[in-house]
Design a protein around this motif. Structure first.
Motif, PDB file in Angstrom:
ATOM      1  N   SER A   1     -62.336 -38.568  12.211  1.00  0.00           N
ATOM      2  CA  SER A   1     -61.902 -39.101  10.874  1.00  0.00           C
ATOM      3  C   SER A   1     -60.642 -39.069  10.684  1.00  0.00           C
ATOM      4  CB  SER A   1     -62.935 -38.603   9.763  1.00  0.00           C
ATOM      5  OG  SER A   1     -62.760 -37.121   9.829  1.00  0.00           O
ATOM      6  N   THR A   2     -59.799 -38.004  10.803  1.00  0.00           N
ATOM      7  CA  THR A   2     -58.384 -37.797  10.311  1.00  0.00           C
ATOM      8  C   THR A   2     -57.376 -38.756  11.130  1.00  0.00           C
ATOM      9  OG1 THR A   2     -58.268 -36.123  12.117  1.00  0.00           O
ATOM     10  CG2 THR A   2     -58.519 -35.377   9.921  1.00  0.00           C
ATOM     11  N   LEU A   3     -57.903 -39.009  12.657  1.00  0.00           N
ATOM     12  CA  LEU A   3     -57.168 -40.140  13.226  1.00  0.00           C
ATOM     13  C   LEU A   3     -57.261 -41.233  12.413  1.00  0.00           C
ATOM     14  CD1 LEU A   3     -57.686 -39.222  16.699  1.00  0.00           C
ATOM     15  CD2 LEU A   3     -55.704 -39.222  15.802  1.00  0.00           C
ATOM     16  N   THR A   4     -58.546 -41.760  11.910  1.00  0.00           N
ATOM     17  CA  THR A   4     -58.503 -42.785  11.333  1.00  0.00           C
ATOM     18  C   THR A   4     -57.909 -42.881   9.861  1.00  0.00           C
ATOM     19  OG1 THR A   4     -60.896 -43.098  12.009  1.00  0.00           O
ATOM     20  CG2 THR A   4     -60.630 -44.582  10.250  1.00  0.00           C
ATOM     21  N   GLY A   5     -57.626 -41.897   9.158  1.00  0.00           N
ATOM     22  CA  GLY A   5     -57.047 -41.882   8.161  1.00  0.00           C
ATOM     23  C   GLY A   5     -55.517 -41.955   8.402  1.00  0.00           C
ATOM     24  N   THR A   6     -54.926 -41.435   9.565  1.00  0.00           N
ATOM     25  CA  THR A   6     -53.456 -41.691   9.849  1.00  0.00           C
ATOM     26  C   THR A   6     -53.414 -43.229   9.789  1.00  0.00           C
ATOM     27  OG1 THR A   6     -53.415 -39.518  10.710  1.00  0.00           O
ATOM     28  CG2 THR A   6     -51.733 -41.091  11.597  1.00  0.00           C
ATOM     29  N   TYR A   7     -54.615 -43.754  10.719  1.00  0.00           N
ATOM     30  CA  TYR A   7     -54.361 -45.249  10.918  1.00  0.00           C
ATOM     31  C   TYR A   7     -54.368 -46.039   9.707  1.00  0.00           C
ATOM     32  CZ  TYR A   7     -54.782 -49.153  14.465  1.00  0.00           C
ATOM     33  OH  TYR A   7     -54.656 -50.220  14.991  1.00  0.00           O
ATOM     34  N   ALA A   8     -55.232 -45.676   8.860  1.00  0.00           N
ATOM     35  CA  ALA A   8     -55.355 -46.186   7.274  1.00  0.00           C
ATOM     36  C   ALA A   8     -54.379 -46.153   6.612  1.00  0.00           C
ATOM     37  CB  ALA A   8     -56.640 -45.903   6.863  1.00  0.00           C
ATOM     38  N   GLY A   9     -53.513 -44.811   6.595  1.00  0.00           N
ATOM     39  CA  GLY A   9     -52.116 -44.488   5.749  1.00  0.00           C
ATOM     40  C   GLY A   9     -51.237 -45.416   6.335  1.00  0.00           C
ATOM     41  N   GLN A  10     -50.999 -45.951   7.554  1.00  0.00           N
ATOM     42  CA  GLN A  10     -49.945 -46.969   7.783  1.00  0.00           C
ATOM     43  C   GLN A  10     -50.271 -48.220   7.188  1.00  0.00           C
ATOM     44  OE1 GLN A  10     -47.750 -45.157  10.402  1.00  0.00           O
ATOM     45  NE2 GLN A  10     -49.430 -43.890   9.665  1.00  0.00           N
ATOM     46  N   PHE A  11     -51.452 -48.610   7.130  1.00  0.00           N
ATOM     47  CA  PHE A  11     -51.578 -49.896   6.527  1.00  0.00           C
ATOM     48  C   PHE A  11     -51.484 -50.022   5.076  1.00  0.00           C
ATOM     49  CE2 PHE A  11     -54.141 -50.400  10.605  1.00  0.00           C
ATOM     50  CZ  PHE A  11     -53.556 -51.478  10.896  1.00  0.00           C
ATOM     51  N   ILE A  12     -51.703 -48.821   4.386  1.00  0.00           N
ATOM     52  CA  ILE A  12     -51.816 -48.751   2.955  1.00  0.00           C
ATOM     53  C   ILE A  12     -50.416 -48.574   2.350  1.00  0.00           C
ATOM     54  CG2 ILE A  12     -52.071 -47.156   1.103  1.00  0.00           C
ATOM     55  CD1 ILE A  12     -54.906 -46.322   2.369  1.00  0.00           C
ATOM     56  N   MET A  13     -49.474 -47.808   3.102  1.00  0.00           N
ATOM     57  CA  MET A  13     -48.042 -47.760   2.794  1.00  0.00           C
ATOM     58  C   MET A  13     -47.239 -48.906   3.266  1.00  0.00           C
ATOM     59  SD  MET A  13     -45.240 -44.621   3.358  1.00  0.00           S
ATOM     60  CE  MET A  13     -46.106 -43.637   2.169  1.00  0.00           C
ATOM     61  N   GLY A  14     -47.466 -49.503   4.434  1.00  0.00           N
ATOM     62  CA  GLY A  14     -46.784 -50.550   4.765  1.00  0.00           C
ATOM     63  C   GLY A  14     -47.093 -51.681   4.217  1.00  0.00           C
ATOM     64  N   GLY A  15     -48.440 -51.934   3.843  1.00  0.00           N
ATOM     65  CA  GLY A  15     -48.805 -53.185   3.159  1.00  0.00           C
ATOM     66  C   GLY A  15     -48.436 -53.153   1.760  1.00  0.00           C
ATOM     67  N   PHE A  16     -48.608 -52.149   0.995  1.00  0.00           N
ATOM     68  CA  PHE A  16     -48.324 -52.333  -0.559  1.00  0.00           C
ATOM     69  C   PHE A  16     -46.891 -52.200  -0.863  1.00  0.00           C
ATOM     70  CE2 PHE A  16     -52.835 -50.600  -1.244  1.00  0.00           C
ATOM     71  CZ  PHE A  16     -53.017 -51.639  -2.374  1.00  0.00           C
ATOM     72  N   LEU A  17     -45.944 -51.446   0.056  1.00  0.00           N
ATOM     73  CA  LEU A  17     -44.679 -51.297  -0.381  1.00  0.00           C
ATOM     74  C   LEU A  17     -43.768 -52.228   0.458  1.00  0.00           C
ATOM     75  CD1 LEU A  17     -44.826 -47.295  -0.968  1.00  0.00           C
ATOM     76  CD2 LEU A  17     -44.955 -48.993  -2.454  1.00  0.00           C
ATOM     77  N   ASN A  18     -44.297 -52.757   1.739  1.00  0.00           N
ATOM     78  CA  ASN A  18     -43.518 -53.519   2.624  1.00  0.00           C
ATOM     79  C   ASN A  18     -42.257 -52.730   3.189  1.00  0.00           C
ATOM     80  OD1 ASN A  18     -43.041 -55.805   4.083  1.00  0.00           O
ATOM     81  ND2 ASN A  18     -41.567 -56.891   2.567  1.00  0.00           N
ATOM     82  N   LEU A  19     -42.910 -51.141   3.520  1.00  0.00           N
ATOM     83  CA  LEU A  19     -41.627 -50.610   4.137  1.00  0.00           C
ATOM     84  C   LEU A  19     -41.371 -50.808   5.509  1.00  0.00           C
ATOM     85  CD1 LEU A  19     -42.633 -47.059   2.503  1.00  0.00           C
ATOM     86  CD2 LEU A  19     -40.784 -48.592   1.629  1.00  0.00           C
ATOM     87  N   ARG A  20     -40.032 -51.148   6.007  1.00  0.00           N
ATOM     88  CA  ARG A  20     -39.760 -51.409   7.370  1.00  0.00           C
ATOM     89  C   ARG A  20     -39.307 -50.051   7.786  1.00  0.00           C
ATOM     90  NH1 ARG A  20     -39.782 -56.662   8.509  1.00  0.00           N
ATOM     91  NH2 ARG A  20     -39.930 -57.957   6.867  1.00  0.00           N
TER      92      ARG A  20
END
Length: 436
Positions: free
Chosen positions: A270-289
């Motif tokens: 579940s922590t690995l899944t959380g790390t994976y989800a965190g990438q999409f949340i931050m990258g998706g909402f903020l469009n950080l490169r």
């Protein structure tokens, strides 16, 4: 295969977080819509035949989705529900699982049809202030979930080390999983999915071993072991294994350690899944490169720092950890509408989904489920706060938060309804003009 004209707009706005990601997409990850892009010569009016190969392609993401029902927070909630209420809440568990399946199917539909995830689409569809607020809510939900998962892993490590590794030490060890995630991701998503499958299998074997090792008789099985006992009101992740050890003993391997192995597998997956989800949340909402390792460290820090504080504060108090878990469940419950409402608005949007938008019946059922979830959570939150919140200052803060919370939900719903009506009007107007 070239994408058909009616589906090209669905991928036109896809964005990438780095040049490497865009290059990888161009070379190996073209979005494939099953049954649409297989071959130009196929008859698109017919449903394609069932394929085990295509089913297998979607099995890996299914493993990731299943973690939502197996993380330490859910394990503790299930233990407490069974210990206090026995089988009387099984009907609720069944319908909650069914509603969760519906939401997961809608999420999969959105991703397959658009080639983009919810955070990316919300970034394009909502104004900046709403987008940032949705991002904050998603991060809060992720932090709450991650604290439960990391603490669960830390408890398992503490048990397996016979107490040699303190709770905060387990948190540090678990925090390193972000590097494991980055290492595994270099070998491709399929390898990462295989790791999840191994961890889930470890959980299954651990809990099955416990079941066989304890050899419960029929009466004890019908009673779910903790129900009606003195420990029922205080059962949690830390003492569940110890209680089973005292009651049933153990065979070749003590039940306490079998429990800890299963708990560790649940926490790590579940922590690995959380790390994976965190990438999409931050990258998706903020469009950080940002580089992937930089983004992983940032998103991981959001959860690990508060988790470390919790571990240091509750090192010697298991009861306090159980109370904290209840508050974290409340935190995650209040975030549900901020993912669910945008999801329902997007999958109902013909401009975004094209021919894959949900129909009238499914739309009505989905909104009914959403309304039911919000009403149930609202009732539970009201009951929880009425018993836990004291003092005029705290009550005032909760009241202000509740008013803002309800106002934002109303905004999200009204925006979805307004956009849907405008789209329907334009569609009917266009049909009238073409008829004329």
């Amino acid at each position: 295969m070239p994408l058909h004209d009616e589906h090209k707009p669905l991928l036109a706005n896809r964005t990438f977080d780095s040049d490497e990601e865009e290059a990888d997409f161009d070379s190996t990850e073209k979005v494939h819509i099953v049954g649409v892009d297989d071959a130009d010569s196929e008859d698109w009016t017919k449903t394609p035949p069932f394929s085990w190969k295509k089913l297998w392609l979607f099995t890996g993401p299914g493993f990731l989705m299943s973690i939502a029902f197996l993380d330490p927070g859910n394990l503790e909630g299930d233990l407490q529900a069974g210990a206090i209420a026995g089988y009387s809440l099984l009907w609720l568990l069944f319908w909650a699982t069914a509603m969760g399946l519906l939401i997961q199917l809608l999420s999969a539909r959105l991703g397959v049809a658009t080639g983009r995830h919810l955070a990316e689409l919300c970034r394009d569809e909502y104004p900046k202030w709403a987008r940032l607020l949705l991002w904050v809510m998603a991060e809060l939900a992720l932090i709450g979930s991650d604290i439960q998962e990391v603490i669960g892993s830390a408890i398992a490590i503490k048990i397996l080390s016979n107490g040699a590794v303190p709770l905060w030490g387990g948190v540090v060890i678990t925090a390193c999983d972000c590097f494991v995630f980055l290492f595994l991701e270099n070998f491709g998503v399929r390898k990462l999915e295989a790791v999840f499958a191994v961890l889930i299998a470890t959980m299954a074997m651990s809990f099955a071993w416990m079941f066989v090792d304890t050899k419960p008789n029929g009466v004890e099985l019908l009673l779910a072991a903790f129900y009606g006992t003195d420990i029922a009101s205080s059962i949690g992740l830390a003492n569940a294994g110890q209680y089973l050890e005292e009651k049933y003993g153990g065979g070749l391997l003590p039940i306490l350690y079998i429990w800890a192995i299963g708990l560790l597998a649940a926490g790590q997956s579940s922590t690995l899944t959380g790390t994976y989800a965190g990438q999409f949340i931050m990258g998706g909402f903020l469009n950080l490169r940002l580089k992937k390792w930089v983004r992983a460290l940032i998103t991981r820090s959001f959860a690990i720092v508060p988790t470390m504080i919790v571990a240091l504060a509750f090192e010697s108090s298991d009861d306090s950890l159980d109370v904290l878990n209840e508050w974290l469940n409340v935190l995650q419950s209040v975030q549900i509408p901020f993912a669910l409402i945008p999801l329902l608005c997007l999958v109902s949007n013909e401009e975004i989904m094209g021919v894959f938008k949900i129909g009238t019946v499914l739309k009505m059922v989905s909104w009914l489920v959403a309304a039911l979830l919000m009403l149930i959570n609202g009732y539970l939150l009201l009951e929880f706060f009425s018993s836990e919140v004291n003092g005029w200052l705290f009550v005032s803060l909760v009241s202000v938060f509740t008013a803002a919370y309800v106002a934002f939900i109303i905004y999200l719903v009204s925006r979805g309804i307004t956009f849907s009506n405008c789209l329907g009007f334009l569609h009917s107007k266009g049909s009238t003009n073409s008829g004329n």
